[in-house]
Write a protein that holds these residues in place. Structure first.
Motif, PDB file in Angstrom:
ATOM      1  N   LEU A 230      -0.122   8.414  -0.277  1.00  0.00           N
ATOM      2  CA  LEU A 230       0.385   9.299  -1.075  1.00  0.00           C
ATOM      3  C   LEU A 230       1.070  10.528  -0.533  1.00  0.00           C
ATOM      4  CD1 LEU A 230       0.768   9.911  -4.439  1.00  0.00           C
ATOM      5  CD2 LEU A 230      -1.347  11.087  -4.272  1.00  0.00           C
ATOM      6  N   ALA A 231       0.622  10.908   0.665  1.00  0.00           N
ATOM      7  CA  ALA A 231       1.092  12.026   1.494  1.00  0.00           C
ATOM      8  C   ALA A 231       2.341  11.615   2.145  1.00  0.00           C
ATOM      9  CB  ALA A 231       0.243  12.292   2.389  1.00  0.00           C
ATOM     10  N   ARG A 232       2.523  10.272   2.113  1.00  0.00           N
ATOM     11  CA  ARG A 232       3.867  10.027   3.015  1.00  0.00           C
ATOM     12  C   ARG A 232       5.120  10.057   2.031  1.00  0.00           C
ATOM     13  NH1 ARG A 232       0.651   5.051   4.295  1.00  0.00           N
ATOM     14  NH2 ARG A 232      -0.263   5.417   6.521  1.00  0.00           N
ATOM     15  N   LEU A 233       4.750  10.244   0.623  1.00  0.00           N
ATOM     16  CA  LEU A 233       5.936  10.514  -0.293  1.00  0.00           C
ATOM     17  C   LEU A 233       6.503  12.057  -0.160  1.00  0.00           C
ATOM     18  CD1 LEU A 233       4.622   8.633  -3.534  1.00  0.00           C
ATOM     19  CD2 LEU A 233       6.198   7.918  -1.760  1.00  0.00           C
ATOM     20  N   SER A 234       5.719  12.864   0.502  1.00  0.00           N
ATOM     21  CA  SER A 234       6.322  14.331   0.558  1.00  0.00           C
ATOM     22  C   SER A 234       7.451  14.185   1.352  1.00  0.00           C
ATOM     23  CB  SER A 234       5.159  15.030   1.316  1.00  0.00           C
ATOM     24  OG  SER A 234       5.505  16.547   1.416  1.00  0.00           O
ATOM     25  N   GLY A 235       8.424  14.814   1.168  1.00  0.00           N
ATOM     26  CA  GLY A 235       9.758  14.896   1.547  1.00  0.00           C
ATOM     27  C   GLY A 235      10.546  13.526   1.440  1.00  0.00           C
ATOM     28  N   VAL A 236      10.083  12.612   0.905  1.00  0.00           N
ATOM     29  CA  VAL A 236      10.996  11.388   0.857  1.00  0.00           C
ATOM     30  C   VAL A 236      11.954  11.543  -0.347  1.00  0.00           C
ATOM     31  CG1 VAL A 236      10.997   9.059  -0.243  1.00  0.00           C
ATOM     32  CG2 VAL A 236       9.086   9.866   1.424  1.00  0.00           C
ATOM     33  N   ARG A 237      13.345  11.787   0.020  1.00  0.00           N
ATOM     34  CA  ARG A 237      14.320  12.119  -0.968  1.00  0.00           C
ATOM     35  C   ARG A 237      14.645  10.977  -1.651  1.00  0.00           C
ATOM     36  NH1 ARG A 237      19.596  13.635   2.544  1.00  0.00           N
ATOM     37  NH2 ARG A 237      20.135  13.938   0.361  1.00  0.00           N
ATOM     38  N   GLN A 238      15.121  11.156  -2.852  1.00  0.00           N
ATOM     39  CA  GLN A 238      15.593  10.155  -4.017  1.00  0.00           C
ATOM     40  C   GLN A 238      17.057  10.542  -4.510  1.00  0.00           C
ATOM     41  OE1 GLN A 238      11.874   9.447  -6.658  1.00  0.00           O
ATOM     42  NE2 GLN A 238      11.894  11.498  -6.495  1.00  0.00           N
ATOM     43  N   ASP A 239      17.556   9.520  -4.828  1.00  0.00           N
ATOM     44  CA  ASP A 239      19.223   9.725  -5.513  1.00  0.00           C
ATOM     45  C   ASP A 239      19.225  10.723  -6.647  1.00  0.00           C
ATOM     46  OD1 ASP A 239      21.488   9.406  -6.635  1.00  0.00           O
ATOM     47  OD2 ASP A 239      21.707   7.519  -5.730  1.00  0.00           O
ATOM     48  N   PRO A 240      19.562  11.758  -6.376  1.00  0.00           N
ATOM     49  CA  PRO A 240      19.738  13.012  -7.293  1.00  0.00           C
ATOM     50  C   PRO A 240      20.207  12.561  -8.698  1.00  0.00           C
ATOM     51  CG  PRO A 240      21.369  13.386  -5.624  1.00  0.00           C
ATOM     52  CD  PRO A 240      20.605  12.167  -5.197  1.00  0.00           C
ATOM     53  N   ASP A 284       5.265   4.649  -7.046  1.00  0.00           N
ATOM     54  CA  ASP A 284       6.151   4.795  -6.301  1.00  0.00           C
ATOM     55  C   ASP A 284       5.684   4.800  -4.695  1.00  0.00           C
ATOM     56  OD1 ASP A 284       8.517   4.188  -7.589  1.00  0.00           O
ATOM     57  OD2 ASP A 284       9.112   6.450  -8.001  1.00  0.00           O
ATOM     58  N   LEU A 285       4.812   4.465  -4.373  1.00  0.00           N
ATOM     59  CA  LEU A 285       4.139   4.475  -2.850  1.00  0.00           C
ATOM     60  C   LEU A 285       4.881   3.727  -1.789  1.00  0.00           C
ATOM     61  CD1 LEU A 285       0.292   4.544  -2.787  1.00  0.00           C
ATOM     62  CD2 LEU A 285       1.769   6.372  -3.176  1.00  0.00           C
ATOM     63  N   GLY A 286       5.762   2.754  -2.603  1.00  0.00           N
ATOM     64  CA  GLY A 286       6.467   1.959  -1.781  1.00  0.00           C
ATOM     65  C   GLY A 286       7.796   2.427  -1.204  1.00  0.00           C
ATOM     66  N   LYS A 287       8.078   3.633  -1.773  1.00  0.00           N
ATOM     67  CA  LYS A 287       9.307   4.430  -1.273  1.00  0.00           C
ATOM     68  C   LYS A 287       9.035   5.040   0.024  1.00  0.00           C
ATOM     69  CE  LYS A 287      11.330   5.437  -5.904  1.00  0.00           C
ATOM     70  NZ  LYS A 287      11.931   6.579  -6.653  1.00  0.00           N
ATOM     71  N   ALA A 288       7.942   5.271   0.448  1.00  0.00           N
ATOM     72  CA  ALA A 288       7.612   5.843   1.786  1.00  0.00           C
ATOM     73  C   ALA A 288       8.440   4.819   3.107  1.00  0.00           C
ATOM     74  CB  ALA A 288       6.287   6.109   1.999  1.00  0.00           C
ATOM     75  N   ARG A 289       8.404   3.673   2.472  1.00  0.00           N
ATOM     76  CA  ARG A 289       8.562   2.450   3.468  1.00  0.00           C
ATOM     77  C   ARG A 289      10.162   2.117   3.243  1.00  0.00           C
ATOM     78  NH1 ARG A 289       5.889  -3.238   5.204  1.00  0.00           N
ATOM     79  NH2 ARG A 289       7.607  -3.950   6.590  1.00  0.00           N
ATOM     80  N   TYR A 290      10.586   1.773   1.719  1.00  0.00           N
ATOM     81  CA  TYR A 290      11.729   1.164   1.425  1.00  0.00           C
ATOM     82  C   TYR A 290      12.776   2.170   1.065  1.00  0.00           C
ATOM     83  CZ  TYR A 290       9.150  -3.026   1.496  1.00  0.00           C
ATOM     84  OH  TYR A 290       8.467  -4.367   1.924  1.00  0.00           O
ATOM     85  N   THR A 291      12.816   3.326   1.251  1.00  0.00           N
ATOM     86  CA  THR A 291      14.147   4.059   0.751  1.00  0.00           C
ATOM     87  C   THR A 291      14.703   4.199   1.845  1.00  0.00           C
ATOM     88  OG1 THR A 291      12.640   5.711  -0.406  1.00  0.00           O
ATOM     89  CG2 THR A 291      14.737   6.627   0.562  1.00  0.00           C
ATOM     90  N   GLN A 292      16.060   4.147   1.745  1.00  0.00           N
ATOM     91  CA  GLN A 292      17.243   4.096   2.785  1.00  0.00           C
ATOM     92  C   GLN A 292      18.312   4.972   2.434  1.00  0.00           C
ATOM     93  OE1 GLN A 292      18.413  -0.142   2.853  1.00  0.00           O
ATOM     94  NE2 GLN A 292      16.938  -0.565   4.176  1.00  0.00           N
ATOM     95  N   HIS A 293      18.898   5.617   3.108  1.00  0.00           N
ATOM     96  CA  HIS A 293      20.134   6.509   3.109  1.00  0.00           C
ATOM     97  C   HIS A 293      21.396   5.847   3.359  1.00  0.00           C
ATOM     98  CE1 HIS A 293      17.595  10.187   2.453  1.00  0.00           C
ATOM     99  NE2 HIS A 293      16.795   9.361   3.018  1.00  0.00           N
TER     100      HIS A 293
END
Length: 473
Positions: A230-240, A284-293
């Motif tokens: 859960l901590a890995r989600l801190s600072g993980v940006r999302q599409d505004p 959304d724990l998977g977003k820590a690994r699967y988020t791409q910019h």
């Protein structure tokens, strides 16, 4: 006790006949009983309510004399001699009765300072109908602050997690000095029994309404590190465009808040509420690994739903969640994007297949998590995309959970085929046909099998099964 700060509170706590009998028995034996802990806190938060659980602390008598006095009231069970706690059953009520640890002559002020938070150290004197406040608990209750009572707090580091679940239940924040103490106690988390850790998480999920407040306490105390997934989600940006509320951790807390509301509106309790609340908090724990910019400035997280299953399993296992709960939460996480990616109104067959993929979770539990996901986006919140799936399920007679396979192995045996692993392809084809609505009962399954035999598919499926069995040896 003359220097205690007392506040008149007539009628604050309305107790049942069982508690009254306990109080009378203690007084008759020469003790002085007080109502303590959560029942006092909750009565002050919601005046006029009757407490579900009542804790009585007795001064002036040792544990054996208290037990002897209570034996005349009802059944007495000793649940923790090291903590000097007795449980009394009377008139349908379970009452916890304790004496201060150590000397029964311990002053009330000292006993209060051994409790965890000031809001839990408030005492109600039933003889005078006054609230006794020796640690400033009333002020902290009014301010919504969790502040430790004193040095004894550090004797049990689990009290930090108790603060997390209190924040979830009441929306309280952590006092700065208590947050610092929590950071100092962080290394001791590794020594806590998993069963005790799960006890606090379970209360958070079963009773919590402010999951974002609980996350804030985890962050402030440093104990977010105890759940690194859960901590890995801190600072993980999302599409505004879709998530104007902030990073993925912020969204998780808001989704948890929404899930608590939706679960309560649906009347869920116990494990059912836990599945929905933790499913939303962790979806959304998977977003820590699967988020791409992307180069065009867009932020995507394709694959995060399926990719979230493993970290959800890891987190839930690490906090001691029962396997039966893990098995219900993970398919909801895996499927939480289904209603969005499928698009449009689903067919009854699609709903049946989803119900099967969700097992042992239900479509309703899944839909509540989907709804919480979309309600937890701040100004970007929207309607539940799973609503049409529930409508189709209701209108087409799809059960909450997928039904068992209607075709039986004995149906193939009746056609003269010897049982074995080569039946598997036939059973898979039958399951797909069942989900497509080709049959809805056993008689229909037998008719389907006859058709499959007549057109030659049965022979091909059995041959495929024999070949696979041979390849596996």
């Amino acid at each position: 006790m003359d220097d205690d700060v007392r506040h008149p509170a007539p009628g604050l706590l309305q107790v049942g006949s069982g508690v009254t009998a306990v109080l009378d028995a203690v007084r008759s034996a020469g003790g002085r009983p007080f109502l303590v802990g959560g029942c006092v806190r909750d009565a002050l938060l919601t005046p006029g309510s009757r407490p579900a659980d009542v804790d009585v602390e007795v001064f002036g008598l040792d544990l054996d004399r208290v037990a002897a006095a209570l034996a005349r009231v009802g059944r007495v069970d000793e649940v923790g001699r090291s903590f000097a706690v007795l449980k009394v059953r009377r008139d349908g009520e379970d009452i916890d009765v304790s004496v201060p640890r150590g000397d029964p002559a311990t002053p009330l002020r000292e006993a209060a300072r051994r409790r965890d938070y000031t809001v839990n150290a408030l005492v109600f004197d039933p003889a005078t109908e006054e609230v006794v406040d020796v640690v400033g608990g009333l002020a902290d209750l009014r301010a919504g602050v969790l502040r430790h009572t004193g040095p004894a707090f550090a004797e049990d580091p689990l009290r930090v997690l108790r603060g997390v679940q209190f924040a979830a239940r009441f929306g309280f924040r952590l006092a700065p000095e208590t947050a610092q103490l929590g950071r100092d106690l962080l290394p001791a988390h590794a020594d806590l029994a998993t069963e005790r850790v799960w006890g606090e998480w379970r209360k958070l999920a079963e009773k919590g309404r402010y999951l974002s407040a609980a996350l804030a306490v985890l962050v402030d105390s440093g104990w977010l590190a105890t759940v690194p997934q859960l901590a890995r989600l801190s600072g993980v940006r999302q599409d505004p465009r879709w998530h104007p509320e902030g990073d993925a951790l912020t969204h998780s807390g808001l989704a948890g808040d929404a899930a608590a509301v939706l679960a309560d509106e649906a009347g869920l309790t116990g494990d059912d509420r836990t599945v929905v609340v933790l499913g939303a908090l962790l979806h959304d724990l998977g977003k820590a690994r699967y988020t791409q910019h992307r180069s065009d400035g867009r932020i995507t997280s394709h694959g995060h739903a399926e990719g979230g299953v493993a970290p959800v399993e890891e987190l839930l296992t690490s906090i001691g969640a029962p396997a039966a709960l893990v098995s219900r939460i993970t398919p909801i996480v895996r499927e939480h994007m289904t209603a969005i990616t499928t698009g449009g109104r689903p067919s009854a067959a699609a709903v049946r297949r989803l119900a099967r993929r969700l097992e042992p979770a239900s479509i309703t539990e899944w839909s509540l998590v989907c709804g919480a996901d979309h309600a937890g986006r701040g100004t970007g919140s929207g309607p539940n995309p799973a609503a049409s799936w529930l409508e189709v399920a209701a209108s087409s007679g799809v059960d909450e959970r997928a039904g068992r396979l209607l075709l039986r192995g004995s149906d193939l045996v009746a056609l003269g085929h010897a049982p074995g692993r080569h039946f598997a392809p036939v059973m898979r084809a039958a399951l797909a046909a069942q989900d497509d609505g080709e049959f809805v009962n056993h008689a229909g399954a037998v008719d389907w099998l006859a058709r499959v035999e007549a057109d030659g598919r049965l022979a091909r499926l059995l041959a495929e099964g024999r070949q696979r069995a041979a390849d596996r040896g």
